[in-house]
Design an enzyme around this catalytic site. Structure first.
Site, short mmCIF file in Angstrom:
data_model
loop_
_atom_site.label_atom_id
_atom_site.label_comp_id
_atom_site.label_asym_id
_atom_site.label_seq_id
_atom_site.Cartn_x
_atom_site.Cartn_y
_atom_site.Cartn_z
N GLU A 164 6.39 -8.51 24.62
CA GLU A 164 7.52 -9.43 24.49
C GLU A 164 8.82 -8.64 24.66
OE1 GLU A 164 5.37 -12.43 21.27
OE2 GLU A 164 6.68 -10.83 20.55
N TYR A 209 5.64 -8.16 20.14
CA TYR A 209 4.20 -7.89 20.20
C TYR A 209 3.83 -7.25 21.54
CZ TYR A 209 3.44 -10.95 16.12
OH TYR A 209 3.44 -11.52 14.88
N GLU A 232 -1.90 -8.45 10.91
CA GLU A 232 -2.36 -8.42 12.30
C GLU A 232 -2.87 -7.02 12.67
OE1 GLU A 232 0.62 -11.76 14.17
OE2 GLU A 232 1.40 -9.77 13.73
N ARG A 254 4.88 -16.60 23.83
CA ARG A 254 4.75 -15.50 22.87
C ARG A 254 3.28 -15.07 22.77
NH1 ARG A 254 6.67 -14.60 17.27
NH2 ARG A 254 5.98 -12.58 18.05
N ARG A 286 4.40 -22.26 23.77
CA ARG A 286 4.85 -23.14 22.70
C ARG A 286 5.69 -24.27 23.30
NH1 ARG A 286 5.99 -18.60 17.91
NH2 ARG A 286 3.82 -17.80 17.94
N ARG A 342 -0.94 -3.98 10.95
CA ARG A 342 0.43 -4.30 10.54
C ARG A 342 0.54 -4.22 9.01
NH1 ARG A 342 3.72 -9.75 12.39
NH2 ARG A 342 5.20 -9.89 10.66
N ASP A 344 5.82 -20.48 14.96
CA ASP A 344 4.37 -20.26 15.00
C ASP A 344 3.60 -21.57 14.86
OD1 ASP A 344 4.83 -17.56 15.23
OD2 ASP A 344 4.42 -17.10 13.13
N ARG A 361 12.88 -5.18 15.59
CA ARG A 361 11.96 -5.21 16.72
C ARG A 361 12.71 -4.83 18.00
NH1 ARG A 361 7.99 -10.44 15.38
NH2 ARG A 361 7.18 -9.56 13.41
#
Length: 387
Positions: free
Chosen positions: A366, A344, A239, A53, A72, A255, A78, A315
């Protein structure tokens, strides 16, 4: 003249004519076309990594293309342990090196979070700024970190903790790119902007006037109420992506975490090289509909480009838009890069006098079929492809 020689001469003449045609194309003739696309990372495809990510993309001063992401290790979350992954291209994205892990945070319960990449053209370095322990999950305190490459991304310095200079605070750079000021005021300054915790949120910038050796705190646009739990529609800038305009000001596309005032982007401007972000220069861009996500922005040859999942709620629908008026208005035509789940994104281009380089921008984002975090994709956009 032999046939082969005539063909070679004709080819050279045709190349010259096409180059001239590109040079005379004006911003009003922009008609972007998705020229090429390839997947750089696929989540779950490698044994050491669960999810890729937070993609970043930049050109080095020598013209190599570097792509970065969070790898990750065992979760999509996160928080958790991660690698900082990189792939490198020396042919403008046609082919890529295998993935290398340039930072490994071990087994930290709250590992690294990307992050901004900033290129120092004056000394030829590439700097990555990231955070560790940002969420304060089973660790304390949070730290702002950096690694640096002086050899075109081939090797990287050991991680360096910037908290000694910046103070201990929760600062998540970007995600996206930082800038080196090309114009006054503060020509040559490195500017990296990011956000704070979800309670103590807002846009914050860190600055360096000596090529990243020393950093200090710059502008702060704080959330309201600051350091308190947020509710729906509270003012909560998050962000962000800074872009230097040709007048030397820094426009930051932000954002809108809690959908204050609209389901669209917050835009704020610094006129003093990143030292302040006055509310007098803040507005809400109703044309940039947004589901609260990290978006891409880039200024190239007097045109401002923007990518995000263009949807108020979800999204999906990764879209490229462009402005001929420094973001005061947007051309009504838009290019859909991907209709499905998309998250993103980050944009870059190669700054050179070459007519060929003026034709393209590059987007990393993404992309998925069911979920936006299934893959990280690289797209080459021909700006005049429809002509």
């Amino acid at each position: 003249m032999k046939t082969g020689s005539r063909l070679a001469a004709l080819s050279l003449l045709l190349s010259a004519v096409l180059s001239l045609c590109v040079c005379t194309l004006s911003p009003e003739q922009i008609d972007p076309l998705l020229y090429e696309e390839q997947l750089l990372w696929v989540s779950g495809a490698q044994g050491q990594v669960s999810t890729y990510r937070i993609p970043l993309l930049t050109f080095t001063p020598k013209g190599s293309l570097l792509a970065f992401s969070e790898a990750r290790k065992s979760t999509t979350s996160d928080v958790g342990a991660k690698f900082l992954a990189m792939r490198r291209s020396t042919d403008k994205g046609a082919t890529w090196s295998p993935t290398t892990f340039i930072v490994d945070d071990g087994t930290k319960p709250d590992g690294l979070n990307l992050g901004s990449v900033v290129v120092d053209e004056e000394v030829g370095s590439v700097i990555l700024v990231y955070s560790i322990c940002f969420h304060l999950y089973q660790c304390h305190p949070s730290s702002t970190m950096m690694v640096e490459s002086m050899d075109d991304g081939l090797s990287w310095s050991p991680p360096r903790n910037l908290s000694v200079q910046l103070g201990v605070k929760n600062f998540a750079p970007g995600p996206g790119f930082g800038i080196q000021k090309r114009y006054n005021p503060a020509k040559g300054r490195l500017v990296v902007c990011g956000h704070g915790t979800l309670e103590g949120d807002g846009v914050f910038c860190i600055l360096s006037d000596d090529h990243g050796r020393n950093w200090y705190n710059g502008a702060a646009l704080k959330s309201i109420p600051y350091n308190q739990r947020k509710q729906a529609q509270d003012f909560n800038p998050d962000e962000c992506q800074p872009v230097e305009m040709m007048d030397g000001s820094i426009v930051i596309n932000v954002r809108n975490q809690n959908n204050y005032h609209c389901r669209c982007r917050i835009v704020v401007r610094s006129r003093d090289g990143g030292l302040s972000l006055p509310v007098d220069d803040l507005f809400f861009d109703y044309e940039l509909v947004d589901p609260a996500v990290a978006a891409g922005a880039l200024q190239k040859d007097g045109v401002l480009y923007f990518t995000n999942p263009s949807n108020e709620q979800h999204r999906v629908n990764l879209t490229l838009r462009w402005s001929l008026t420094d973001g005061n208005s947007w051309v009504q035509e838009a290019v859909q890069i991907w209709a499905g789940p998309s998250g993103y994104s980050s944009i870059t281009s190669l700054n050179s006098d070459s007519p060929e380089d003026r034709k393209y921008i590059f987007v990393i984002y993404e992309k998925g079929h069911k979920d936006y975090d299934e893959t990280v994709s690289f797209a080459k956009i021909h700006l005049f492809g429809g002509r």
